[in-house]
Design an enzyme around this catalytic site. Sequence first.
Site, short mmCIF file in Angstrom:
data_model
loop_
_atom_site.label_atom_id
_atom_site.label_comp_id
_atom_site.label_asym_id
_atom_site.label_seq_id
_atom_site.Cartn_x
_atom_site.Cartn_y
_atom_site.Cartn_z
N ASP A 11 0.85 -1.21 0.00
CA ASP A 11 0.00 0.00 0.00
C ASP A 11 0.88 1.25 0.00
O ASP A 11 0.84 2.07 0.92
CB ASP A 11 -0.95 0.01 1.21
CG ASP A 11 -0.21 0.08 2.55
OD1 ASP A 11 -0.79 0.63 3.52
OD2 ASP A 11 0.95 -0.37 2.63
N ASP A 16 6.71 1.43 2.07
CA ASP A 16 6.52 0.45 1.00
C ASP A 16 7.41 0.80 -0.19
O ASP A 16 7.98 -0.07 -0.83
CB ASP A 16 5.06 0.45 0.51
CG ASP A 16 4.04 0.21 1.59
OD1 ASP A 16 3.83 1.12 2.41
OD2 ASP A 16 3.47 -0.89 1.63
N ASN A 41 -2.48 2.89 3.54
CA ASN A 41 -1.92 4.19 3.94
C ASN A 41 -2.71 5.34 3.32
O ASN A 41 -2.93 6.38 3.94
CB ASN A 41 -0.47 4.29 3.48
CG ASN A 41 0.46 3.42 4.30
OD1 ASN A 41 0.33 3.35 5.52
ND2 ASN A 41 1.37 2.73 3.63
N THR A 127 3.10 -5.96 2.52
CA THR A 127 3.48 -4.82 3.37
C THR A 127 2.33 -3.84 3.61
O THR A 127 2.55 -2.69 3.99
CB THR A 127 4.66 -4.04 2.74
OG1 THR A 127 4.23 -3.51 1.47
CG2 THR A 127 5.88 -4.93 2.56
N PHE A 168 -0.87 -0.85 12.41
CA PHE A 168 -1.73 -0.30 11.36
C PHE A 168 -2.27 -1.36 10.39
O PHE A 168 -3.47 -1.42 10.14
CB PHE A 168 -0.96 0.76 10.57
CG PHE A 168 -1.74 1.37 9.44
CD1 PHE A 168 -1.61 0.89 8.16
CD2 PHE A 168 -2.61 2.44 9.67
CE1 PHE A 168 -2.33 1.46 7.10
CE2 PHE A 168 -3.32 3.01 8.63
CZ PHE A 168 -3.19 2.51 7.35
N ASN A 169 -1.40 -2.19 9.82
CA ASN A 169 -1.86 -3.15 8.80
C ASN A 169 -2.88 -4.13 9.36
O ASN A 169 -3.86 -4.47 8.70
CB ASN A 169 -0.67 -3.91 8.20
CG ASN A 169 0.20 -3.03 7.31
OD1 ASN A 169 -0.28 -2.07 6.73
ND2 ASN A 169 1.48 -3.33 7.25
N HIS A 242 9.35 0.51 8.28
CA HIS A 242 8.80 -0.80 8.63
C HIS A 242 8.92 -1.81 7.47
O HIS A 242 9.47 -2.89 7.63
CB HIS A 242 7.32 -0.66 9.00
CG HIS A 242 7.06 0.36 10.05
ND1 HIS A 242 7.23 0.11 11.41
CD2 HIS A 242 6.64 1.64 9.97
CE1 HIS A 242 6.91 1.19 12.10
NE2 HIS A 242 6.55 2.14 11.25
N ASP A 243 8.38 -1.45 6.31
CA ASP A 243 8.21 -2.42 5.23
C ASP A 243 9.52 -2.90 4.63
O ASP A 243 9.58 -4.00 4.06
CB ASP A 243 7.33 -1.83 4.13
CG ASP A 243 5.92 -1.57 4.63
OD1 ASP A 243 5.24 -0.71 4.05
OD2 ASP A 243 5.51 -2.22 5.62
#
Length: 313
Positions: A11, A16, A41, A127, A168-169, A242-243
């Site tokens: 996303d 990402d 996102n 991700t 979040f995800n 993060h991703d």
Amino acid sequence: MKPRALIFDCDPGTDDAVALLMAFAHPERLNILGVTTVGGNVPLKYTSLNGLKIAELAGREDIPVFAGCDRPLVKHEYLSVEQIHGKTGLAGVSFPEPKRALESEHAVDFIIRTLLQSSEKITLAVTGPQTNIAMALVKEPKIVSKIDEIIFMGGSITEGNITPAAEFNFFMDPHAAHVVLSSKIKLTMMGLDVTHQLVTTPARLKAIQSIGNKQSQAVFDILSFSGAYDMNRYEIEGGHIHDATVTAYLLKPELFQGRECPVDVEISGQMTMGRTLVDWYNSNNNETNVKVIRSVDIEGFYDLLLECLKKYS
Ligand code: RIB
Ligand code: CA
């Protein structure tokens, strides 16, 4: 060694974008059959456009981009993260309109068709919210035997980020996460516990920018924007990407350590919707379903990130 067959579901999204650029830089290691996008996102129209833009930035117009689901399996409160990703999902940079269009096939159908037709097992890098993956698993359960592994960024052993309880995800589509967690597929989880160890300090950002190509400049600009939020919120000296841990694990799994755990996700709580339940000590010796990553060689990760970006020079 034959490149690993991969579908990258995302996303984009600032982090990402970094994960994709790292992956796109390694055609000799990763045979990316397609990028599939999901709302997360930012809305799907932006994540999909960004997928095309990032592939173009990387010179990887050979990789098709498929738009997927724009909403979670079960609609619920949407919490915006525009403060991190900007309104269109790639804050800090402005890429030209992509020359290519999205593929006409829906991402879920692409995932199913590609898996069923493939003579080899395929890895899924995920991700964003896991809606596309869950939809594919529900629509065509036969794909389970064709998936080598799902490596995903999501969840956390401890606190959340979008809510005190949830990452979040997982928060954005907890029901999709539940479908994936109960799929019996080999799963590897990059949760906040490991991603929060990676902070893009000024020195690390400077090292990225000093590479001096347009891809490294874009990563510098993206992380400079998204990092500002994390620096203020967590009172740290940089942001999180993060991703990028998902791509780093694909390229150098030895950088990461973790263990097989029983993992589930809250799908009915009021205040805990999307919370990950990781039984790290598994005292009752329950069946495990996820390899939960908890530590990383931080300098090794940043060396890898620089190595990926230098490949564009
Ligand atoms: O919690 C971090 C995750 O949520 C990352 O995937 C980021 O891109 C957002 O989607
Ligand atoms: Ca993401």
